[in-house]
Write a protein that holds these residues in place. Sequence first.
Motif, PDB file in Angstrom:
ATOM      1  N   PHE A  87       0.596  -1.322   0.382  1.00  0.00           N
ATOM      2  CA  PHE A  87      -0.051  -0.146  -0.181  1.00  0.00           C
ATOM      3  C   PHE A  87       0.357   1.372   0.069  1.00  0.00           C
ATOM      4  O   PHE A  87       0.317   2.472  -0.685  1.00  0.00           O
ATOM      5  N   ARG A  88       2.124   0.920   0.384  1.00  0.00           N
ATOM      6  CA  ARG A  88       3.349   2.431   0.434  1.00  0.00           C
ATOM      7  C   ARG A  88       2.899   2.321  -0.876  1.00  0.00           C
ATOM      8  O   ARG A  88       3.876   4.254  -1.762  1.00  0.00           O
ATOM      9  N   ARG A  89       3.365   1.732  -1.594  1.00  0.00           N
ATOM     10  CA  ARG A  89       4.200   2.244  -3.198  1.00  0.00           C
ATOM     11  C   ARG A  89       2.650   3.033  -3.917  1.00  0.00           C
ATOM     12  O   ARG A  89       3.408   3.731  -4.495  1.00  0.00           O
ATOM     13  N   HIS A  90       1.343   2.535  -3.258  1.00  0.00           N
ATOM     14  CA  HIS A  90       0.756   3.664  -4.213  1.00  0.00           C
ATOM     15  C   HIS A  90      -0.040   4.113  -3.086  1.00  0.00           C
ATOM     16  O   HIS A  90       0.028   5.221  -4.224  1.00  0.00           O
ATOM     17  N   PHE A  91       0.400   4.499  -2.182  1.00  0.00           N
ATOM     18  CA  PHE A  91      -0.132   5.880  -1.697  1.00  0.00           C
ATOM     19  C   PHE A  91       1.055   6.384  -0.682  1.00  0.00           C
ATOM     20  O   PHE A  91       0.363   7.960  -0.040  1.00  0.00           O
ATOM     21  N   GLY A  92       1.983   6.228  -0.865  1.00  0.00           N
ATOM     22  CA  GLY A  92       3.271   6.394   0.378  1.00  0.00           C
ATOM     23  C   GLY A  92       4.062   6.364   0.854  1.00  0.00           C
ATOM     24  O   GLY A  92       2.482   4.954   2.174  1.00  0.00           O
ATOM     25  N   ASP A  93       4.961   6.758   1.644  1.00  0.00           N
ATOM     26  CA  ASP A  93       5.344   5.838   2.456  1.00  0.00           C
ATOM     27  C   ASP A  93       4.728   6.402   3.967  1.00  0.00           C
ATOM     28  O   ASP A  93       5.059   5.869   5.165  1.00  0.00           O
ATOM     29  N   GLN A  94       4.064   6.828   4.134  1.00  0.00           N
ATOM     30  CA  GLN A  94       3.433   7.170   5.199  1.00  0.00           C
ATOM     31  C   GLN A  94       1.589   6.070   5.382  1.00  0.00           C
ATOM     32  O   GLN A  94       1.244   6.393   6.475  1.00  0.00           O
ATOM     33  N   THR A 109     -12.963  14.336 -10.377  1.00  0.00           N
ATOM     34  CA  THR A 109     -10.898  14.755 -11.040  1.00  0.00           C
ATOM     35  C   THR A 109      -9.780  15.093  -9.930  1.00  0.00           C
ATOM     36  O   THR A 109     -10.765  15.156  -8.572  1.00  0.00           O
ATOM     37  N   ALA A 110      -8.625  14.634  -9.972  1.00  0.00           N
ATOM     38  CA  ALA A 110      -7.721  15.267  -8.529  1.00  0.00           C
ATOM     39  C   ALA A 110      -8.344  16.788  -7.938  1.00  0.00           C
ATOM     40  O   ALA A 110      -7.524  17.034  -7.505  1.00  0.00           O
ATOM     41  N   ASP A 111      -8.040  17.874  -9.706  1.00  0.00           N
ATOM     42  CA  ASP A 111      -8.572  18.626  -8.675  1.00  0.00           C
ATOM     43  C   ASP A 111      -9.419  19.063  -8.253  1.00  0.00           C
ATOM     44  O   ASP A 111     -10.185  19.933  -6.998  1.00  0.00           O
ATOM     45  N   GLU A 112     -10.801  18.578  -8.166  1.00  0.00           N
ATOM     46  CA  GLU A 112     -12.217  18.679  -8.105  1.00  0.00           C
ATOM     47  C   GLU A 112     -11.744  18.108  -6.587  1.00  0.00           C
ATOM     48  O   GLU A 112     -12.072  18.505  -5.380  1.00  0.00           O
ATOM     49  N   ILE A 113     -10.994  16.966  -5.967  1.00  0.00           N
ATOM     50  CA  ILE A 113     -10.712  16.686  -4.998  1.00  0.00           C
ATOM     51  C   ILE A 113      -9.991  17.790  -4.033  1.00  0.00           C
ATOM     52  O   ILE A 113     -10.661  18.090  -2.379  1.00  0.00           O
ATOM     53  N   LEU A 169      -9.470   7.035 -14.961  1.00  0.00           N
ATOM     54  CA  LEU A 169      -8.433   8.710 -15.224  1.00  0.00           C
ATOM     55  C   LEU A 169      -7.456   7.998 -15.967  1.00  0.00           C
ATOM     56  O   LEU A 169      -6.745   9.358 -16.003  1.00  0.00           O
ATOM     57  N   GLY A 170      -6.768   6.680 -15.930  1.00  0.00           N
ATOM     58  CA  GLY A 170      -5.471   7.047 -16.768  1.00  0.00           C
ATOM     59  C   GLY A 170      -4.304   7.794 -15.533  1.00  0.00           C
ATOM     60  O   GLY A 170      -3.094   8.163 -15.776  1.00  0.00           O
ATOM     61  N   GLN A 171      -4.762   7.277 -14.055  1.00  0.00           N
ATOM     62  CA  GLN A 171      -3.880   7.918 -13.258  1.00  0.00           C
ATOM     63  C   GLN A 171      -3.308   6.865 -11.697  1.00  0.00           C
ATOM     64  O   GLN A 171      -3.616   6.253 -11.106  1.00  0.00           O
ATOM     65  N   PRO A 172      -2.232   7.197 -11.405  1.00  0.00           N
ATOM     66  CA  PRO A 172      -1.701   5.670  -9.930  1.00  0.00           C
ATOM     67  C   PRO A 172      -2.831   6.689  -8.929  1.00  0.00           C
ATOM     68  O   PRO A 172      -3.029   7.770  -8.983  1.00  0.00           O
ATOM     69  N   LEU A 173      -2.971   5.930  -8.182  1.00  0.00           N
ATOM     70  CA  LEU A 173      -3.525   5.600  -7.323  1.00  0.00           C
ATOM     71  C   LEU A 173      -3.941   6.899  -6.317  1.00  0.00           C
ATOM     72  O   LEU A 173      -4.641   7.940  -5.621  1.00  0.00           O
ATOM     73  N   ARG A 174      -2.448   7.351  -5.742  1.00  0.00           N
ATOM     74  CA  ARG A 174      -2.096   8.592  -5.089  1.00  0.00           C
ATOM     75  C   ARG A 174      -2.102   9.587  -5.673  1.00  0.00           C
ATOM     76  O   ARG A 174      -2.140  10.862  -4.770  1.00  0.00           O
ATOM     77  N   ALA A 175      -2.597   9.986  -7.276  1.00  0.00           N
ATOM     78  CA  ALA A 175      -2.200  11.070  -7.485  1.00  0.00           C
ATOM     79  C   ALA A 175      -3.993  11.872  -7.640  1.00  0.00           C
ATOM     80  O   ALA A 175      -4.481  13.459  -7.176  1.00  0.00           O
ATOM     81  N   PHE A 176      -5.142  11.377  -6.770  1.00  0.00           N
ATOM     82  CA  PHE A 176      -6.101  11.760  -6.400  1.00  0.00           C
ATOM     83  C   PHE A 176      -6.916  11.271  -5.599  1.00  0.00           C
ATOM     84  O   PHE A 176      -7.704  11.690  -4.838  1.00  0.00           O
TER      85      PHE A 176
END
Length: 358
Positions: free
Chosen positions: A60-67, A164-168, A196-203
């Motif tokens: 999960f950290r690979r997808h959402f960050g080290d935290q 979209t990521a910007d909306e969130i 969206l064609g984006q990685p999970l952490r992007a939005f």
Amino acid sequence: MTDLSRTDAVRRHDPAVRGFASDNYAGVHPEVLAAIALANGGHQVAYGEDDYTAHLQDVFRRHFGDQAEAYPVFNGTGANVVALQALLPRWGAVVCAESAHIHVDEGGAPEKMGGIKLLTVPTPDGKLTPELLDQQAWGYGDEHRAQPLAVSITQSTELGTLYTADEIRAITEHAHELGMLVHVDGSRLANAAASLGQPLRAFTTDVGVDVLSFGGTKNGLLFGEVVVVLNPERVRNIKYLRKTSMQLASKMRFVSVQFEALLSGDLYLRNAGHANAMASRLEAAVRDIDGVEIVRPVQANAVFAILPREVSERLQKRYRFYFWNEHTGEVRWMCSFDTTEADIDAFAAAIAEEMGRA
């Protein structure tokens, strides 16, 4: 004497039969079944102290960050109730769309099990905005009003639409300015990523989401969801809330290994992308049938349509699907990771046939 080496289990359904009622109707992806078998045998420490759950943190950290912190649970309602409890004091409330799953389809579990007041907002497309949030984000300091201290959005939404990521980001920034925390109900988050064609952490992580309910059951798993804490400084005590909410699995390795199979490679995208593509194929196949009205944009794996009620009722005898709005006759058709092009073409032909009879 009983022969303990034999089994009386028999197949009691036709595996060739598919419907369009829910992606929960689908079976388990073969790669997930293989992973469960791989985790079987021998003894592993119970209640999440196993090797598979430990490794899942890295996944999960690979997808959402080290935290990020991952807490597997049994189901989506449990994930939402646990996550929302972690955001709020006893006097807190959650602002959500009127169509939100936590409001419409969880049997009052947030209120009954979590003691959480839901403050709902009507939306045309299932999506909140900062302006819509403000309709309920008021009354701070008023002891007579449940305090709006969290917001919950769904990605993709219950109406099949996407943020979209910007909306969130706009929602999280506005919510944080008001002192609110942000939860995402991500039972179909993989469908959003594929579309969206984006990685999970992007939005999620990158736009300020605090906690996430990450879905697996609708995307090829046998069972299981994960509460993902993205902001450990503000979202704490999940492990205690998970236990008191009856969501702590003793044999957690069999939940965790499924998510390892889903997320270690691209299975989550393959499954979700295919379901999305089948929904697009269905929309294209029926949109020009006289009398069929596609009423919402097809952005993930759901198609919403209005057609004569008697036609829908005849179709339901041939294929399973649900009425979304009994008053208007709107129906929802869901596609899954195992929906085939042949399934779509046969269903579209049935719709055309029944409309011709009408």
